[in-house]
Design a protein around this motif. Structure first.
Motif, PDB file in Angstrom:
ATOM      1  N   VAL A   1      -0.345   0.391  -9.069  1.00  0.00           N
ATOM      2  CA  VAL A   1      -0.347   1.723  -8.456  1.00  0.00           C
ATOM      3  C   VAL A   1      -0.507   1.640  -6.939  1.00  0.00           C
ATOM      4  O   VAL A   1       0.258   2.258  -6.193  1.00  0.00           O
ATOM      5  CB  VAL A   1      -1.450   2.605  -9.077  1.00  0.00           C
ATOM      6  CG1 VAL A   1      -1.576   3.922  -8.341  1.00  0.00           C
ATOM      7  CG2 VAL A   1      -1.176   2.834 -10.550  1.00  0.00           C
ATOM      8  N   LEU A   2      -1.496   0.903  -6.467  1.00  0.00           N
ATOM      9  CA  LEU A   2      -1.763   0.815  -5.030  1.00  0.00           C
ATOM     10  C   LEU A   2      -0.585   0.222  -4.255  1.00  0.00           C
ATOM     11  O   LEU A   2      -0.136   0.820  -3.269  1.00  0.00           O
ATOM     12  CB  LEU A   2      -3.048   0.023  -4.779  1.00  0.00           C
ATOM     13  CG  LEU A   2      -3.615   0.076  -3.374  1.00  0.00           C
ATOM     14  CD1 LEU A   2      -3.992   1.494  -2.992  1.00  0.00           C
ATOM     15  CD2 LEU A   2      -4.841  -0.819  -3.277  1.00  0.00           C
ATOM     16  N   PRO A   3      -0.031  -0.933  -4.676  1.00  0.00           N
ATOM     17  CA  PRO A   3       1.142  -1.445  -3.940  1.00  0.00           C
ATOM     18  C   PRO A   3       2.334  -0.485  -3.989  1.00  0.00           C
ATOM     19  O   PRO A   3       3.034  -0.325  -2.990  1.00  0.00           O
ATOM     20  CB  PRO A   3       1.478  -2.758  -4.652  1.00  0.00           C
ATOM     21  CG  PRO A   3       0.229  -3.172  -5.320  1.00  0.00           C
ATOM     22  CD  PRO A   3      -0.476  -1.904  -5.675  1.00  0.00           C
ATOM     23  N   MET A   4       2.547   0.178  -5.127  1.00  0.00           N
ATOM     24  CA  MET A   4       3.683   1.098  -5.228  1.00  0.00           C
ATOM     25  C   MET A   4       3.477   2.305  -4.325  1.00  0.00           C
ATOM     26  O   MET A   4       4.411   2.755  -3.664  1.00  0.00           O
ATOM     27  CB  MET A   4       3.882   1.554  -6.675  1.00  0.00           C
ATOM     28  CG  MET A   4       5.075   2.461  -6.850  1.00  0.00           C
ATOM     29  SD  MET A   4       6.642   1.728  -6.311  1.00  0.00           S
ATOM     30  CE  MET A   4       7.065   0.760  -7.710  1.00  0.00           C
ATOM     31  N   SER A   5       2.255   2.830  -4.247  1.00  0.00           N
ATOM     32  CA  SER A   5       2.019   3.983  -3.376  1.00  0.00           C
ATOM     33  C   SER A   5       2.172   3.595  -1.905  1.00  0.00           C
ATOM     34  O   SER A   5       2.687   4.375  -1.107  1.00  0.00           O
ATOM     35  CB  SER A   5       0.645   4.600  -3.635  1.00  0.00           C
ATOM     36  OG  SER A   5      -0.374   3.694  -3.319  1.00  0.00           O
ATOM     37  N   LYS A   6       1.751   2.382  -1.538  1.00  0.00           N
ATOM     38  CA  LYS A   6       1.954   1.924  -0.161  1.00  0.00           C
ATOM     39  C   LYS A   6       3.443   1.781   0.146  1.00  0.00           C
ATOM     40  O   LYS A   6       3.914   2.156   1.219  1.00  0.00           O
ATOM     41  CB  LYS A   6       1.231   0.599   0.074  1.00  0.00           C
ATOM     42  CG  LYS A   6      -0.262   0.742   0.193  1.00  0.00           C
ATOM     43  CD  LYS A   6      -0.926  -0.573   0.499  1.00  0.00           C
ATOM     44  CE  LYS A   6      -2.429  -0.420   0.627  1.00  0.00           C
ATOM     45  NZ  LYS A   6      -3.080  -1.680   0.957  1.00  0.00           N
ATOM     46  N   TYR A   7       4.188   1.230  -0.806  1.00  0.00           N
ATOM     47  CA  TYR A   7       5.626   1.071  -0.633  1.00  0.00           C
ATOM     48  C   TYR A   7       6.307   2.433  -0.471  1.00  0.00           C
ATOM     49  O   TYR A   7       7.132   2.628   0.421  1.00  0.00           O
ATOM     50  CB  TYR A   7       6.219   0.320  -1.836  1.00  0.00           C
ATOM     51  CG  TYR A   7       7.716   0.282  -1.851  1.00  0.00           C
ATOM     52  CD1 TYR A   7       8.418  -0.555  -0.990  1.00  0.00           C
ATOM     53  CD2 TYR A   7       8.442   1.096  -2.714  1.00  0.00           C
ATOM     54  CE1 TYR A   7       9.801  -0.580  -0.995  1.00  0.00           C
ATOM     55  CE2 TYR A   7       9.822   1.082  -2.731  1.00  0.00           C
ATOM     56  CZ  TYR A   7      10.495   0.240  -1.871  1.00  0.00           C
ATOM     57  OH  TYR A   7      11.865   0.225  -1.876  1.00  0.00           O
ATOM     58  N   LEU A   8       5.936   3.390  -1.338  1.00  0.00           N
ATOM     59  CA  LEU A   8       6.540   4.722  -1.254  1.00  0.00           C
ATOM     60  C   LEU A   8       6.162   5.428   0.047  1.00  0.00           C
ATOM     61  O   LEU A   8       6.980   6.158   0.620  1.00  0.00           O
ATOM     62  CB  LEU A   8       6.127   5.558  -2.462  1.00  0.00           C
ATOM     63  CG  LEU A   8       6.718   5.114  -3.802  1.00  0.00           C
ATOM     64  CD1 LEU A   8       6.152   5.956  -4.939  1.00  0.00           C
ATOM     65  CD2 LEU A   8       8.229   5.164  -3.786  1.00  0.00           C
ATOM     66  N   ALA A   9       4.932   5.209   0.531  1.00  0.00           N
ATOM     67  CA  ALA A   9       4.525   5.802   1.808  1.00  0.00           C
ATOM     68  C   ALA A   9       5.365   5.237   2.952  1.00  0.00           C
ATOM     69  O   ALA A   9       5.777   5.972   3.854  1.00  0.00           O
ATOM     70  CB  ALA A   9       3.043   5.552   2.057  1.00  0.00           C
ATOM     71  N   LYS A  10       5.620   3.926   2.923  1.00  0.00           N
ATOM     72  CA  LYS A  10       6.466   3.312   3.953  1.00  0.00           C
ATOM     73  C   LYS A  10       7.888   3.864   3.881  1.00  0.00           C
ATOM     74  O   LYS A  10       8.501   4.139   4.917  1.00  0.00           O
ATOM     75  CB  LYS A  10       6.492   1.795   3.793  1.00  0.00           C
ATOM     76  CG  LYS A  10       5.219   1.120   4.238  1.00  0.00           C
ATOM     77  CD  LYS A  10       5.313  -0.383   4.086  1.00  0.00           C
ATOM     78  CE  LYS A  10       4.014  -1.065   4.452  1.00  0.00           C
ATOM     79  NZ  LYS A  10       4.087  -2.510   4.255  1.00  0.00           N
ATOM     80  N   GLN A  11       8.405   4.026   2.656  1.00  0.00           N
ATOM     81  CA  GLN A  11       9.752   4.569   2.490  1.00  0.00           C
ATOM     82  C   GLN A  11       9.822   5.993   3.037  1.00  0.00           C
ATOM     83  O   GLN A  11      10.778   6.354   3.715  1.00  0.00           O
ATOM     84  CB  GLN A  11      10.156   4.564   1.015  1.00  0.00           C
ATOM     85  CG  GLN A  11      10.418   3.188   0.447  1.00  0.00           C
ATOM     86  CD  GLN A  11      11.649   2.568   1.046  1.00  0.00           C
ATOM     87  OE1 GLN A  11      11.561   1.855   2.042  1.00  0.00           O
ATOM     88  NE2 GLN A  11      12.794   2.820   0.465  1.00  0.00           N
ATOM     89  N   THR A  12       8.802   6.787   2.753  1.00  0.00           N
ATOM     90  CA  THR A  12       8.766   8.167   3.237  1.00  0.00           C
ATOM     91  C   THR A  12       8.693   8.201   4.760  1.00  0.00           C
ATOM     92  O   THR A  12       9.372   9.010   5.403  1.00  0.00           O
ATOM     93  CB  THR A  12       7.561   8.907   2.623  1.00  0.00           C
ATOM     94  OG1 THR A  12       7.647   8.820   1.206  1.00  0.00           O
ATOM     95  CG2 THR A  12       7.531  10.355   3.042  1.00  0.00           C
ATOM     96  N   ALA A  13       7.877   7.308   5.339  1.00  0.00           N
ATOM     97  CA  ALA A  13       7.767   7.255   6.798  1.00  0.00           C
ATOM     98  C   ALA A  13       9.097   6.852   7.431  1.00  0.00           C
ATOM     99  O   ALA A  13       9.503   7.422   8.447  1.00  0.00           O
ATOM    100  CB  ALA A  13       6.666   6.277   7.206  1.00  0.00           C
ATOM    101  N   ARG A  14       9.776   5.881   6.818  1.00  0.00           N
ATOM    102  CA  ARG A  14      11.086   5.470   7.333  1.00  0.00           C
ATOM    103  C   ARG A  14      12.083   6.620   7.264  1.00  0.00           C
ATOM    104  O   ARG A  14      12.850   6.854   8.204  1.00  0.00           O
ATOM    105  CB  ARG A  14      11.628   4.284   6.532  1.00  0.00           C
ATOM    106  CG  ARG A  14      10.985   2.984   6.867  1.00  0.00           C
ATOM    107  CD  ARG A  14      11.665   1.840   6.137  1.00  0.00           C
ATOM    108  NE  ARG A  14      10.823   0.663   6.177  1.00  0.00           N
ATOM    109  CZ  ARG A  14      10.651  -0.176   5.182  1.00  0.00           C
ATOM    110  NH1 ARG A  14      11.283   0.005   4.049  1.00  0.00           N
ATOM    111  NH2 ARG A  14       9.859  -1.212   5.307  1.00  0.00           N
TER     112      ARG A  14
END
Length: 165
Positions: free
Chosen positions: A107-120
């Motif tokens: 969950v934690l790595p996926m949420s960090k990944y999705l946050a980076k994708q959203t920021a991009r």
């Protein structure tokens, strides 16, 4: 007039099965079941004996007696009413360990990944807005220059010969 034909039950079921979410969910259930077996083995084989080391036996064997005398043979109560709180504690530990592993490894790595994708994506959209605003400003400047040129009249445009085309 053409009537819309409603999809048949079979077509609806086929569409439901071919959606990505159903396949993802099925994979998650299968992986989750296999992962639960691993966690249960770790809890029973490692954690329970370690916790039991502070006492005198394995965690699953801890119990209290609600009605004396408690005699348990082959996992069945022969007399009395035993409360097997060690099994409950063992299951609770299994749950907490499973939840921690799922959270920290999935969950934690996926949420960090999705946050980076959203920021991009937000940065990309922000850049696109800046470009659109800049183009709009250039078009406004061109319009203003044309309006000023028309208002100046012929001969005042600064062009040789006074041609105001």
């Amino acid at each position: 007039m053409s009537e819309k034909k409603e999809p048949s039950v079979w077509q609806g079921f086929k569409a439901f099965l071919t959606r990505g979410n159903v396949v993802d969910l099925a994979v998650a259930v299968v992986i989750g079941a296999a992962f639960t077996n691993i966690v249960n083995s770790v809890v029973k084989g490692v954690i329970n004996p370690l916790v039991g080391a502070f006492g005198t036996k394995d965690l699953d064997h801890y119990s209290s007696c609600l009605k004396d005398p408690c005699v348990v043979k082959n996992g069945e109560a022969v007399s009395g009413i035993p409360i097997m709180w060690g099994s409950v504690l063992s299951a609770t530990l299994s749950f907490v360990i499973t939840a921690a592993v799922v959270y920290f490894l999935m969950v934690l790595p996926m949420s960090k990944y999705l946050a980076k994708q959203t920021a991009r994506q937000a940065a990309k959209e922000g850049t696109q807005e800046v470009l659109e605003v800049t183009e709009l400003e250039v078009l406004k400047e061109i319009r203003d220059a044309l309006v000023a040129q028309r208002a100046a009249g012929p001969g005042e445009t600064g062009r040789p010969g006074g041609d105001a085309r």
